[in-house]
Enzyme design. Structure first.
Site, short mmCIF file in Angstrom:
data_model
loop_
_atom_site.label_atom_id
_atom_site.label_comp_id
_atom_site.label_asym_id
_atom_site.label_seq_id
_atom_site.Cartn_x
_atom_site.Cartn_y
_atom_site.Cartn_z
N LEU A 154 0.85 -1.20 0.00
CA LEU A 154 0.00 0.00 0.00
C LEU A 154 0.89 1.25 0.00
O LEU A 154 0.83 2.08 0.90
CB LEU A 154 -0.95 -0.02 1.21
CG LEU A 154 -2.18 0.88 1.10
CD1 LEU A 154 -3.10 0.45 -0.03
CD2 LEU A 154 -2.97 0.90 2.41
N GLY A 155 1.74 1.33 -1.03
CA GLY A 155 2.55 2.53 -1.22
C GLY A 155 1.76 3.53 -2.04
O GLY A 155 0.52 3.56 -1.99
N ARG A 156 2.45 4.30 -2.86
CA ARG A 156 1.74 5.33 -3.62
C ARG A 156 0.88 4.75 -4.75
O ARG A 156 -0.20 5.26 -5.03
CB ARG A 156 2.73 6.38 -4.13
CG ARG A 156 3.16 7.29 -2.97
CD ARG A 156 4.23 8.26 -3.36
NE ARG A 156 5.51 7.58 -3.58
CZ ARG A 156 6.65 8.22 -3.83
NH1 ARG A 156 6.66 9.54 -3.92
NH2 ARG A 156 7.77 7.55 -3.99
N ILE A 232 1.01 -5.49 -11.54
CA ILE A 232 1.59 -4.33 -12.23
C ILE A 232 2.93 -3.96 -11.58
O ILE A 232 3.45 -2.87 -11.82
CB ILE A 232 0.64 -3.10 -12.23
CG1 ILE A 232 0.04 -2.82 -10.85
CG2 ILE A 232 -0.49 -3.29 -13.24
CD1 ILE A 232 0.94 -2.23 -9.85
N ARG A 234 6.35 -6.31 -10.39
CA ARG A 234 7.48 -6.97 -11.04
C ARG A 234 7.17 -8.45 -11.17
O ARG A 234 6.68 -9.08 -10.23
CB ARG A 234 8.76 -6.80 -10.21
CG ARG A 234 9.32 -5.38 -10.18
CD ARG A 234 9.89 -4.97 -11.53
NE ARG A 234 10.54 -3.67 -11.49
CZ ARG A 234 10.00 -2.55 -11.97
NH1 ARG A 234 8.80 -2.57 -12.54
NH2 ARG A 234 10.66 -1.42 -11.92
N ASP A 258 0.80 -7.39 -16.32
CA ASP A 258 1.52 -6.38 -17.09
C ASP A 258 3.03 -6.64 -17.07
O ASP A 258 3.77 -6.06 -17.85
CB ASP A 258 1.25 -4.99 -16.49
CG ASP A 258 1.80 -3.86 -17.34
OD1 ASP A 258 1.46 -3.81 -18.54
OD2 ASP A 258 2.59 -3.04 -16.82
N GLU A 263 11.12 -10.42 -18.95
CA GLU A 263 10.62 -9.58 -20.05
C GLU A 263 11.70 -9.38 -21.10
O GLU A 263 12.87 -9.21 -20.74
CB GLU A 263 10.18 -8.22 -19.49
CG GLU A 263 8.99 -8.37 -18.56
CD GLU A 263 8.67 -7.09 -17.79
OE1 GLU A 263 9.15 -6.01 -18.16
OE2 GLU A 263 7.92 -7.20 -16.81
N HIS A 281 4.14 -4.61 -20.21
CA HIS A 281 4.71 -3.64 -19.25
C HIS A 281 4.40 -2.20 -19.69
O HIS A 281 5.30 -1.43 -20.00
CB HIS A 281 6.23 -3.85 -19.11
CG HIS A 281 6.79 -3.26 -17.85
ND1 HIS A 281 7.81 -3.84 -17.13
CD2 HIS A 281 6.49 -2.11 -17.18
CE1 HIS A 281 8.10 -3.09 -16.08
NE2 HIS A 281 7.32 -2.02 -16.09
C1 8YV Z 1 8.86 1.47 -16.69
C2 8YV Z 1 8.56 0.98 -14.22
O1 8YV Z 1 9.54 0.28 -16.66
O2 8YV Z 1 9.06 2.95 -13.06
C3 8YV Z 1 9.16 1.75 -13.11
O3 8YV Z 1 9.75 1.12 -12.24
O4 8YV Z 1 8.48 -0.20 -14.15
C4 8YV Z 1 8.01 1.64 -15.45
O5 8YV Z 1 7.51 2.85 -15.31
C5 8YV Z 1 9.88 2.49 -17.07
O6 8YV Z 1 10.66 2.93 -16.01
C6 8YV Z 1 9.35 3.61 -17.88
O7 8YV Z 1 10.43 4.19 -18.57
#
Ligand code: 8YV
Length: 316
Positions: A154-156, A232, A234, A258, A263, A281
């Site tokens: 529950l971060g941002r 969404i 990792r 996502d 990846e 992603h």
């Molecule tokens: C993108 C992300 O991978 O901010 C992150 O950690 O996973 C995503 O926003 C990327 O950094 C966008 O350039």
């Protein structure tokens, strides 16, 4: 004398154009995938590079810090820090900045994936395009509103998602090492306990380095055949093989993904499953969000080299 920057991550072309307009020399090596490639390509200019433009996935690995003796700042186009060696950056006095402007877009995307998975939206699109509607009705989806929503982290991003979920008339619960005093949501000690009490489980946790998967087979089994899992965060925070197996056998209801462990590779078996919605992603990939992140990178670099302080530095 011109200030040299190394761009190791993809971002919108206006970022490099604007920096070049302002007199910076930008060396683009963002097509490289590993620190070994970046180091090799930057070797001829290693003594010139004073800034790195990176991304949430590429970060600032220790090997890159060691290869760039004049490095002063790394501006990350994103928020992920798991590949950045903050201790090594601190030891060298290198400023690290993130672009903390993507939370709402990522939360929107988590919601979109959850809705799409529950209401079988992508499958419905395929159904119509294939002409199957003429032959009959599609199978039933699952209601999204009024359910038990579990949020790991529950971060941002997790908080932005929770605010959205409040409109859906269900119960919101979370699991986070830090209890949030100012929210009325139930807190569970472990992802397993949260999953057992959730219909739809969202993974929004930061990818802390060194830790193993937090969404294990047991967590996914606890979510069960009617449960929906959305990621969404990792891919490597999840036991991906178990995820695929449980989705394929119906022991997990559905998923909206996502992110993936390796990846851009996506497990072959997922491609054939109708109960999973796949995205490459793209949670922060809106025009508005990419513009904001790019502007944040530019502002950090320009401010730092003009006045010695960055706009959105990470504290270490
Ligand atoms: C993108 C992300 O991978 O901010 C992150 O950690 O996973 C995503 O926003 C990327 O950094 C966008 O350039």
């Amino acid at each position: 004398m011109a200030i040299h920057l190394a761009a190791i991550s993809a971002m919108q072309p206006f970022v490099f154009e604007e920096l070049r307009k302002r007199g910076f020399v930008v060396h683009e090596v963002q097509h490289g995938k590993s620190w070994q490639e970046w180091v090799r390509e930057l070797a001829p200019v290693r003594d010139e590079i004073r800034g790195v433009l990176s991304g949430g996935m590429s970060g600032l690995p220790r090997e890159l810090i060691e290869a760039l003796p004049k490095l002063e700042i790394c501006a990350i186009h994103g928020v992920g820090l798991e590949t950045t060696d903050l201790a090594a950056a601190k030891a060298r006095g290198i400023v690290v900045t993130t672009a903390p402007v993507l939370f709402d877009d990522v939360a929107d995307h988590a919601l979109a994936l959850a809705l799409a998975a529950c209401r079988r939206l992508v499958e419905a699109d395929r159904f119509v395009r294939a002409g199957h509607w003429r032959k009959g009705r599609m199978g039933l989806g699952t209601s999204f509103w009024g359910k038990r929503y579990g949020i790991i982290g529950l971060g941002r991003i997790g908080s932005a998602l929770a605010r959205r979920l409040e409109g859906f008339g269900g119960q919101i619960a979370y699991c986070d090492p830090v209890p949030k005093a100012d929210v009325g949501y139930a807190r569970y000690e472990t992802p397993l306990a949260l999953a057992a009490a959730s219909d739809i489980l969202f993974l929004c946790a930061a990818g802390t380095p060194g830790g193993g998967p937090i969404v294990t087979r047991a967590v996914l089994e606890a979510l069960g055949p009617r449960g929906v899992f959305v990621n969404i965060a990792r891919g490597w925070l999840v036991e991906e093989e178990a995820l695929v197996e449980l989705l394929a056998s119906g022991r997990l209801g559905a998923a909206g993904l996502d992110v993936f462990a390796r990846e851009p590779e996506v497990p072959e078996r997922l491609l054939a499953l109708d109960n999973v919605v796949l995205a490459p992603h793209i949670a922060s990939s809106t025009q508005e969000c990419m513009r904001r992140m790019g502007e944040c990178v530019i502002a950090n670099i320009v401010e730092y080299f003009a006045h010695g302080r960055a706009v959105t530095p990470v504290s270490y």
